[in-house]
Design an enzyme around this catalytic site. Structure first.
Site, PDB file in Angstrom:
ATOM      1  N   HIS A 199       0.724  -1.336   0.075  1.00 26.34           N
ATOM      2  CA  HIS A 199       0.093   0.056  -0.003  1.00 26.34           C
ATOM      3  C   HIS A 199       1.031   1.326  -0.100  1.00 26.34           C
ATOM      4  CE1 HIS A 199       0.705   0.778   4.245  1.00 26.34           C
ATOM      5  NE2 HIS A 199       0.576  -0.503   4.479  1.00 26.34           N
ATOM      6  N   CYS A 202       3.045  -5.324   6.585  1.00 28.46           N
ATOM      7  CA  CYS A 202       2.569  -4.838   5.303  1.00 28.46           C
ATOM      8  C   CYS A 202       3.805  -4.266   4.591  1.00 28.46           C
ATOM      9  CB  CYS A 202       1.497  -3.896   5.250  1.00 28.46           C
ATOM     10  SG  CYS A 202      -0.168  -4.664   5.997  1.00 28.46           S
TER      11      CYS A 202
END
Length: 282
Positions: A165, A181
């Site tokens: 992201h 992440c």
């Protein structure tokens, strides 16, 4: 924001030759990393001995803009924890590379292969149960906008809780800061979102040592391991453990040119671990 691009078809080296910029009185290495699409730690490694938060004005700062490709299938996306970079191999185009923010200290990196299973533009963010246990006052949902930790776009992976992201904290790129992440600069996630389709494979590796060929030269690139990166982030000299099997790997990569290996150059690369590709043949 510039991304590294392949210098030639089937070349193991991507990017451009390193260049220099001059520090000024108000710019830190973190600022320069952000301005040039680089990661913080890789910029610190390329400039040993320079105070990252107060480089003397006029100091020539090396921009590490060349990278060897990881030892992995050249398809889909490859994330290398050791050099804190993502490599994207798109069909019919040269590979590109972007710096990433990866798992923070105490968060075990996960190795292996998964896939992109979904794409979200302007995503909402919700903390995990682990985050809520550590910080119960966190909001249950953060809507799209400048306060959203996922930034403008998100690629959901097949592993639960793993997402590639954007970020609203760009100074965390090139550091161990996430809960598992993979964070990208906003320009990088926009490019990846547009070019990586649902179903694209995503492979996670941890390769501090990379070897590869470019225009007849055998190159060696060595990074600190993911634990030593914590010491670098905290402005402490990392303690380098011996690199087991380095000589064997160099010999195997050199093949029938093994007699040309300059072992003094190999030793210097192992000592510096500066993440800069260096030729090691005489």
């Amino acid at each position: 924001m510039a991304a590294a691009v392949a210098s030639a078809p089937r070349d193991d080296l991507i990017g451009t030759p390193p260049r220099h910029v001059l520090a000024d009185a108000e710019t830190t290495l973190a600022d320069l990393a952000l301005a040039h699409g680089l990661g913080y730690v890789e910029l610190v490694l390329a400039n040993p001995g320079i105070a990252p938060w107060l480089p003397p004005p006029g100091t020539a700062i090396v921009l590490p803009t060349a990278h060897l490709l990881p030892d992995a299938p050249r398809e889909g996306i490859v994330v290398n924890y050791a050099d804190q970079r993502l490599y994207h191999f798109g069909a019919g185009r040269a590979p590109v590379s972007h710096p990433v923010g990866i798992a923070a200290e105490g968060v075990a990196p996960r190795l292996g292969t998964t896939r992109i299973v979904g794409k979200r533009r302007d995503p909402s963010w919700s903390p995990t149960a682990t985050m809520l246990a550590a910080a119960p006052d966190l909001p249950r949902v953060v809507p799209p906008g400048p306060e959203n930790p996922l930034g403008s776009r998100a690629l959901d992976l097949g592993w639960s809780g793993y997402v590639i992201h954007g970020t609203n904290r760009p100074y965390g790129i090139g550091r161990r800061v996430s809960q598992g992440c993979v964070r990208l600069h906003e320009g990088a996630i926009a490019e990846l979102f547009a070019t990586a389709a649902t179903g694209t494979s995503v492979r996670f590796v941890d390769q501090p040592v990379k070897l590869g060929w470019s225009h007849g030269a055998l190159l060696l690139e060595i990074h600190p391991d993911i634990e030593q990166v914590i010491e670098i982030q905290e402005s402490r000299p990392p303690l380098h453990a011996p690199l087991a099997g380095l000589e064997r790997r160099v010999m195997r990569a050199a093949g029938d040119r093994a007699r040309e290996v300059d072992w003094a150059r190999v030793a210097r690369a192992a000592e510096r671990r500066d993440g800069m590709p260096a030729p090691i043949l005489t």
